[in-house]
Write an enzyme that holds these catalytic residues in place. Structure first.
Site, PDB file in Angstrom:
ATOM      1  N   ILE A 100       0.869  -1.181   0.000  1.00 20.03           N
ATOM      2  CA  ILE A 100       0.000   0.000   0.000  1.00 20.03           C
ATOM      3  C   ILE A 100       0.901   1.224   0.000  1.00 20.03           C
ATOM      4  O   ILE A 100       1.808   1.337   0.834  1.00 20.03           O
ATOM      5  CB  ILE A 100      -0.930   0.015   1.223  1.00 20.03           C
ATOM      6  CG1 ILE A 100      -1.782  -1.263   1.290  1.00 20.03           C
ATOM      7  CG2 ILE A 100      -1.831   1.255   1.204  1.00 20.03           C
ATOM      8  CD1 ILE A 100      -2.625  -1.374   2.562  1.00 20.03           C
ATOM      9  N   CYS A 101       0.685   2.126  -0.956  1.00 25.87           N
ATOM     10  CA  CYS A 101       1.395   3.408  -1.008  1.00 25.87           C
ATOM     11  C   CYS A 101       2.914   3.199  -1.023  1.00 25.87           C
ATOM     12  O   CYS A 101       3.454   2.531  -1.887  1.00 25.87           O
ATOM     13  CB  CYS A 101       0.936   4.280   0.146  1.00 25.87           C
ATOM     14  SG  CYS A 101       1.450   6.007   0.024  1.00 25.87           S
ATOM     15  N   THR A 102       3.635   3.752  -0.035  1.00 27.64           N
ATOM     16  CA  THR A 102       5.100   3.670  -0.040  1.00 27.64           C
ATOM     17  C   THR A 102       5.615   2.253   0.180  1.00 27.64           C
ATOM     18  O   THR A 102       6.809   1.997   0.015  1.00 27.64           O
ATOM     19  CB  THR A 102       5.718   4.591   1.029  1.00 27.64           C
ATOM     20  OG1 THR A 102       5.223   4.221   2.313  1.00 27.64           O
ATOM     21  CG2 THR A 102       5.387   6.049   0.753  1.00 27.64           C
ATOM     22  N   THR A 120       2.238   3.348  -7.073  1.00 24.70           N
ATOM     23  CA  THR A 120       2.392   3.891  -5.730  1.00 24.70           C
ATOM     24  C   THR A 120       1.675   5.230  -5.720  1.00 24.70           C
ATOM     25  O   THR A 120       1.000   5.585  -6.692  1.00 24.70           O
ATOM     26  CB  THR A 120       3.885   4.026  -5.352  1.00 24.70           C
ATOM     27  OG1 THR A 120       3.993   4.343  -3.955  1.00 24.70           O
ATOM     28  CG2 THR A 120       4.579   5.097  -6.166  1.00 24.70           C
TER      29      THR A 120
END
Length: 313
Positions: A100-102, A120
């Site tokens: 998730i994300c970073t 991302t």
């Protein structure tokens, strides 16, 4: 029971750390969600508190799915710290891995995204490409699924990718029940845009929400973009622009996504023929439904139905 291991790193974002438990934990005991750290000790969150987990990296060796929540961007590095590298080495081959994300930066640093499509958070595009030029980054989508590796964008897209996994594992009916429990939209296609220009329409203006609701009630009709624009009482050009600002996708693409979502639900839960389902969801022919479903998920309607009937049995 399918075990989901969530790896909390230093600087972890508390909101996203809680997403797997909230989503998979709402799926009626179909999943066991457990949290671990790279050394079994507490980690700093990116808020003003520490987080303790009951498990260390040994948990990763028992997981069917591993989820990497995001962590503070200040801690992003092209090189993995040794404790993190050792922890990731415990993951068994063929384990499903989700970021998730970073969290995608961690997977890329581990070499898990080399030559593969990924995403991302859109704000981190330049940094990601500079550090990991061999990854096929698509910063415009909510999540990317490439075999046993899935990457998602920021915050709410973590919910989207977890719901997608529930839907893939157990079908639309279970995923919809989970979405209702979590009070979130049951379906946002992974290819939807991350950044939407105008997610909340101007109250003084004329939005497209009412027209979208009307379209969902009339999917069986051969609706066109012109039909939607007429219902919204907007010119074709204004409607298309406003729709994209609010939804992040074109009206035509959105209609196809909704028809496919409804078709998948009927394939899972009814004995209707493929021709009957095509008619009920607005595809002109069964061949059209087959073509769109194969383009979206790579299988035929009958193969899709057998998958969920076998799982149910």
């Amino acid at each position: 029971m399918h075990r989901v291991a969530v790896l909390a790193l230093d600087g972890v974002y508390p909101f996203e750390l809680g997403i797997p438990q909230r989503v998979f934990g709402s799926a009626g005991r179909r999943y066991e969600v457990m949290t671990c750290t790279v050394d079994g000790g507490p980690v700093r969150s990116n808020a003003d508190f520490m987080i303790s987990a009951e498990h260390g990296p040994e948990l990763l060796a028992t997981a069917d799915t591993v989820i990497i929540p995001p962590f503070d961007v200040a801690l992003i590095s092209p090189e993995l710290p040794d404790p993190v590298r050792r922890a990731l080495a415990a993951i068994r081959p063929a384990t499903r891995i989700v970021s998730i994300c970073t969290g995608a930066f961690l997977l890329a640093a581990a070499g898990l995204l080399d030559g593969r499509p990924a995403t991302t958070h859109w704000r981190l595009t330049d940094d990601f490409r500079r550090l990991f030029p061999t990854v096929q980054l698509d910063p415009d989508v909510l999540f990317v699924e490439d075999g046993d590796v899935l990457t998602s964008a920021g915050a709410a897209s973590g919910i989207d990718v977890c719901l997608h996994l529930v839907r893939s594992d157990h079908g639309s009916e279970v995923a919809n029940q989970v979405a209702r429990c979590c009070v979130v939209p049951p379906f946002r296609d992974g290819g939807q845009a991350q950044y939407i220009e105008q997610p909340i329409p101007d109250p003084a203006g004329q939005g497209t929400a009412a027209t979208r609701a009307w379209a969902l009630q009339n999917l069986h009709r051969p609706l066109t973009v012109a039909d939607l624009a007429a219902h919204a009482r907007l010119s074709h050009r204004t409607f298309v622009r406003r729709f994209h600002e609010e939804v992040g996708a074109s009206p035509g693409r959105w209609l196809t996504q909704q028809r496919l979502a409804r078709a998948r639900q009927l394939l899972e839960t009814s004995d209707l023929s493929v021709d009957q389902i095509a008619g009920k969801v607005g595809f002109a022919t069964a061949a059209s439904l087959r073509q769109h479903l194969h383009a979206a998920i790579g299988v035929t309607p009958l193969a899709y139905r057998r998958t969920f009937r076998t799982a149910a049995g």
